[in-house]
Design an enzyme around this catalytic site. Structure first.
Site, mmCIF file in Angstrom:
data_model
loop_
_atom_site.group_PDB
_atom_site.id
_atom_site.type_symbol
_atom_site.label_atom_id
_atom_site.label_comp_id
_atom_site.label_asym_id
_atom_site.label_seq_id
_atom_site.Cartn_x
_atom_site.Cartn_y
_atom_site.Cartn_z
ATOM 1 N N GLY A 100 37.455 -15.655 79.324
ATOM 2 C CA GLY A 100 36.933 -14.629 80.162
ATOM 3 C C GLY A 100 37.844 -13.363 80.438
ATOM 4 N N GLY A 120 23.252 17.267 65.838
ATOM 5 C CA GLY A 120 22.277 16.837 64.988
ATOM 6 C C GLY A 120 22.738 16.286 63.592
ATOM 7 N N GLY A 152 26.237 14.785 62.413
ATOM 8 C CA GLY A 152 26.829 13.357 62.068
ATOM 9 C C GLY A 152 27.676 13.841 60.967
ATOM 10 N N THR A 189 31.005 7.642 58.370
ATOM 11 C CA THR A 189 30.787 6.360 58.849
ATOM 12 C C THR A 189 31.144 5.535 57.637
ATOM 13 O OG1 THR A 189 28.645 6.382 57.830
ATOM 14 C CG2 THR A 189 28.954 7.150 60.123
ATOM 15 N N GLN A 203 43.569 -26.970 67.333
ATOM 16 C CA GLN A 203 43.315 -26.514 65.652
ATOM 17 C C GLN A 203 42.393 -25.517 65.397
ATOM 18 O OE1 GLN A 203 41.079 -28.996 62.685
ATOM 19 N NE2 GLN A 203 43.087 -29.388 61.969
ATOM 20 N N THR A 252 31.769 18.150 63.848
ATOM 21 C CA THR A 252 30.493 17.332 64.156
ATOM 22 C C THR A 252 29.675 17.941 65.226
ATOM 23 O OG1 THR A 252 31.670 15.246 63.619
ATOM 24 C CG2 THR A 252 29.690 15.121 64.975
ATOM 25 N N PHE A 267 31.639 15.498 70.278
ATOM 26 C CA PHE A 267 32.799 14.543 70.070
ATOM 27 C C PHE A 267 33.981 15.300 69.523
ATOM 28 C CE2 PHE A 267 28.695 12.211 68.223
ATOM 29 C CZ PHE A 267 28.338 11.869 69.319
ATOM 30 N N GLU A 298 42.404 12.203 56.061
ATOM 31 C CA GLU A 298 42.145 11.517 57.565
ATOM 32 C C GLU A 298 41.636 10.345 57.516
ATOM 33 O OE1 GLU A 298 38.214 12.619 60.494
ATOM 34 O OE2 GLU A 298 39.077 14.256 59.169
ATOM 35 N N ARG A 299 40.984 9.983 56.486
ATOM 36 C CA ARG A 299 40.477 8.645 56.206
ATOM 37 C C ARG A 299 41.697 7.403 55.971
ATOM 38 N NH1 ARG A 299 35.601 11.253 53.077
ATOM 39 N NH2 ARG A 299 34.304 11.764 54.744
#
Length: 387
Positions: free
Chosen positions: A350, A137, A139, A375, A289, A134, A164, A252-253
């Site tokens: 929370g 510019g 991706g 993606t 429930q 990657t 990345f 990889e996927r």
């Protein structure tokens, strides 16, 4: 971590060897990985020694031939290690990038000399590998990478930047996607292995990148400024890199999908444990429930995901998993992962928003699963081409 809350299910590919490795990996990660998550999140990467310990434990390169230092197993062995990492609530150890993905570019396309030179060190953890695809510019658009590797005598001169990059801090080897013929588009892409463990001139690592989640996952930018890589370090022929990527990306996927379903399973089990203990309005959360219905839906989705993943692993072992099949698995599994983890977090109230709770860490770490490895929108395009 157990899966007894789910129907008894034995994958068709699973053997005693896989079960023994699973038990071994579970014990190793409980001891070496789960207790260190907060420390690694603060420092932005795992301890370097973890790679050596994982290698000594036989957890790296489990499906690469024993003659090359690996475990001699199949993809199922990689899958059970990845699953046990998810069950151990890990979001820091770049195992899949090193063992399941990057090492296999060397294994598939390296010469016998290259494999002897690099794979044993990767299996032992003495060396760590990253794959630099990657760019800032590009991706998912790998055909348009701007990094160049222009031949100059016995070397390629590499210029460009990657972002990345997992294992960016500890990597000793980098599989670089670069244009050896910039005018040829995708047909000019090649894969080079750069040895960067000895302060190579022209190579630098950027700052640790701050991410939404996976704070302990070693992620950096890498920069190449007239870095010289020996011609002998190319994988295969010049211009074959894009085809090599397309051949290896289904693997990889699939492993991304494997991890996605395992994280969703871990989230459901963690949530069931919590709602059995937590009181609200005079009764256990599990007695409401709405809690029962939400968890019933999540349990069914995870069980469906386990069946999908098992079929993908079987096909990968048999050599029949294609790009469309892997894309469907990655797309569905990671979408499901995000849905299920989100529903589970809601049941924590929370506390689900507090990073000290594993469910919050899972939530923050899950979102990127729909992005990296291509993606999910790209996955839909790949599936559509098979219609």
């Amino acid at each position: 971590m157990t899966t007894t809350l789910f129907p008894d299910h034995r994958p068709t590919w699973q053997t005693e060897s896989h079960e023994l490795l699973r038990d071994h990996a579970r014990a190793f990660f409980a001891r070496e990985v789960t207790p260190r998550q907060a420390d690694w999140a603060r420092q932005g990467h795992v301890d370097r020694e973890l790679w050596n310990r994982a290698g000594a434990a036989g957890l790296l390169l489990t499906d690469i031939a024993e003659k090359d230092g690996g475990g001699g197993g199949d993809f199922g062995h990689e899958a059970v290690v990845a699953q046990e990492l998810a069950y151990a609530h890990d979001s820091a150890f770049g195992f899949t990038v090193h063992s399941t993905i990057a090492s296999h570019y060397i294994n598939a396309y390296g010469t016998e000399e290259q494999k002897r030179r690099w794979l044993p060190g990767l299996a032992s953890g003495e060396k760590v590998v990253a794959v630099a695809m990657t760019e800032p510019g590009t991706g998912s658009d790998l055909q348009n990478v701007k990094t160049t590797a222009i031949r100059d005598g016995d070397h390629y001169v590499v210029n460009g930047a990657k972002t990345f990059i997992s294992n960016g801090t500890h990597c000793d080897l980098v599989v670089i996607v670069a244009k050896t013929d910039p005018a040829a588009g995708g047909k000019g892409i090649s894969l080079l292995v750069a040895e960067v463990d000895n302060n190579v001139a022209g190579f630098s690592r950027g700052a640790v990148l701050e991410k939404i989640g996976m704070h302990g996952w070693d992620t950096r930018e890498l920069f190449f400024d007239d870095m010289r890589v020996p011609v002998e370090n190319i994988l295969g022929e010049e211009g074959s890199g894009f085809a090599q990527l397309m051949t290896q990306l289904p693997r990889e996927r699939l492993i991304i999908g494997v991890a996605g379903v395992a994280v969703a399973e871990a989230a459901v089990i963690e949530t069931i444990r919590y709602v059995k203990e937590r009181d609200a309005f005079g009764k256990k959360l599990l007695d409401f429930q709405n809690t029962q219905f939400v968890l019933a839906e999540c349990k069914a989705e995870v069980y469906a995901g386990k069946a999908l993943i098992d079929d993908g692993i079987r096909r990968q072992i048999e050599g029949t998993l294609d790009a469309a099949g892997a894309s469907m698995i990655k797309m569905w599994a990671t979408d499901m992962q995000c849905r299920v983890v989100d529903k589970c977090l809601q049941l924590f109230g929370g506390y689900g928003y507090m990073m000290e709770y594993p469910i919050a860490q899972m939530y923050a770490a899950s979102r990127v699963q729909r992005i990296y490895g291509g993606t999910n929108e790209i996955m839909k395009l790949l599936v559509a081409r098979s219609l």
